[in-house]
Scaffold this active site. Structure first.
Site, PDB file in Angstrom:
ATOM      1  N   CYS A   8       0.864  -1.186   0.000  1.00 42.20           N
ATOM      2  CA  CYS A   8       0.000   0.000   0.000  1.00 42.20           C
ATOM      3  C   CYS A   8       0.899   1.234   0.000  1.00 42.20           C
ATOM      4  O   CYS A   8       2.055   1.158  -0.426  1.00 42.20           O
ATOM      5  CB  CYS A   8      -0.979  -0.017   1.172  1.00 42.20           C
ATOM      6  SG  CYS A   8      -0.224   0.066   2.807  1.00 42.20           S
ATOM      7  N   ASN A  11       2.269   1.402   4.412  1.00 39.37           N
ATOM      8  CA  ASN A  11       2.569   0.126   5.077  1.00 39.37           C
ATOM      9  C   ASN A  11       2.258   0.177   6.576  1.00 39.37           C
ATOM     10  O   ASN A  11       2.942  -0.444   7.390  1.00 39.37           O
ATOM     11  CB  ASN A  11       4.032  -0.311   4.836  1.00 39.37           C
ATOM     12  CG  ASN A  11       4.335  -1.766   5.205  1.00 39.37           C
ATOM     13  OD1 ASN A  11       5.448  -2.097   5.605  1.00 39.37           O
ATOM     14  ND2 ASN A  11       3.362  -2.650   5.107  1.00 39.37           N
ATOM     15  N   ASP A 124      -8.173   4.030   1.023  1.00 44.26           N
ATOM     16  CA  ASP A 124      -7.228   4.386   2.073  1.00 44.26           C
ATOM     17  C   ASP A 124      -8.014   4.816   3.308  1.00 44.26           C
ATOM     18  O   ASP A 124      -8.714   5.824   3.277  1.00 44.26           O
ATOM     19  CB  ASP A 124      -6.359   5.532   1.559  1.00 44.26           C
ATOM     20  CG  ASP A 124      -5.244   5.874   2.513  1.00 44.26           C
ATOM     21  OD1 ASP A 124      -5.319   5.463   3.684  1.00 44.26           O
ATOM     22  OD2 ASP A 124      -4.303   6.552   2.079  1.00 44.26           O
TER      23      ASP A 124
HETATM   24  P1  4NP Z   1      -1.804   2.851   4.143  1.00 41.89           P
HETATM   25  O1  4NP Z   1      -2.460   4.186   4.733  1.00 41.89           O
HETATM   26  O2  4NP Z   1      -1.245   3.210   2.779  1.00 41.89           O
HETATM   27  O3  4NP Z   1      -2.954   1.916   4.040  1.00 41.89           O
HETATM   28  O4  4NP Z   1      -0.751   2.401   5.112  1.00 41.89           O
HETATM   29  C1  4NP Z   1      -1.777   5.398   4.839  1.00 41.89           C
HETATM   30  C2  4NP Z   1      -0.933   5.617   5.888  1.00 41.89           C
HETATM   31  C3  4NP Z   1      -0.292   6.833   6.022  1.00 41.89           C
HETATM   32  C4  4NP Z   1      -0.497   7.812   5.066  1.00 41.89           C
HETATM   33  C5  4NP Z   1      -1.339   7.584   4.004  1.00 41.89           C
HETATM   34  C6  4NP Z   1      -1.969   6.368   3.881  1.00 41.89           C
HETATM   35  N1  4NP Z   1       0.128   9.077   5.208  1.00 41.89           N
HETATM   36  O5  4NP Z   1      -0.152   9.969   4.409  1.00 41.89           O
HETATM   37  O6  4NP Z   1       0.972   9.253   6.127  1.00 41.89           O
END
Ligand code: 4NP
Length: 153
Positions: A8, A11, A124
């Protein structure tokens, strides 16, 4: 042994949960397979999964507390046979690191396993609430069960 990678963005939300869910499916089906996860971004390297992902897994009997964030690297193309990405943006980012057609052929949108040719995103959940995580859990679980079924055949 089939080597599976879940990817993703950070992570910390979707792919660690996908790793835990896939591991449970692998064990339940007695498959000769392993699973890991990574993120296309570097923001959360070394971090534990988001507490909401941990909670979501826990509710379904899956412990992801020991997982730590890491970034997707080109060597992942050598170290894994199947690379499942959570959304279309991850797909683009992972493919941009492919060295050729063999690498590209390993990458698939996770939800195309359960919803063929629909190119759906696992949304997300980072900026959403708890229900977002349960939705994500259910979507990922359906796809992982299908992957395990396919590997068994
Ligand atoms: P993930 O979710 O891709 O499912 O792990 C996210 C985690 C952090 C962020 C974006 C999506 N971020 O922008 O920090």
């Amino acid at each position: 042994m089939t080597r599976i990678l879940m990817v993703c963005l950070g992570n910390i939300c979707r792919s660690p949960l996908a790793e835990g869910i896939m591991r449970k499916n692998i064990e339940a089906a007695g498959l000769d397979a392993m699973v890991d996860s990574s993120g296309t971004a570097h923001f959360h390297i070394g971090q534990s999964p988001d507490p909401r992902s941990i909670e979501s897994g826990k509710k379904h009997g899956i412990d992801i507390t020991t997982l730590r964030g890491r970034q997707f690297v080109v060597a992942d193309y050598d170290n894994f046979d199947l690379i499942y990405v959570m959304d279309n943006s991850n797909y683009k980012n992972v493919l941009s690191l492919a060295r050729g057609e063999d690498d590209k052929a390993k990458v698939e949108l996770l939800l195309n396993v359960s919803n063929p040719d629909q190119f759906l995103d696992v949304p997300d959940p980072y900026f959403g609430g708890e229900q977002g995580f349960e939705n994500v859990y259910q979507m990922i679980n359906e796809a992982c069960a299908k992957i395990a079924d396919n590997l068994k055949k």
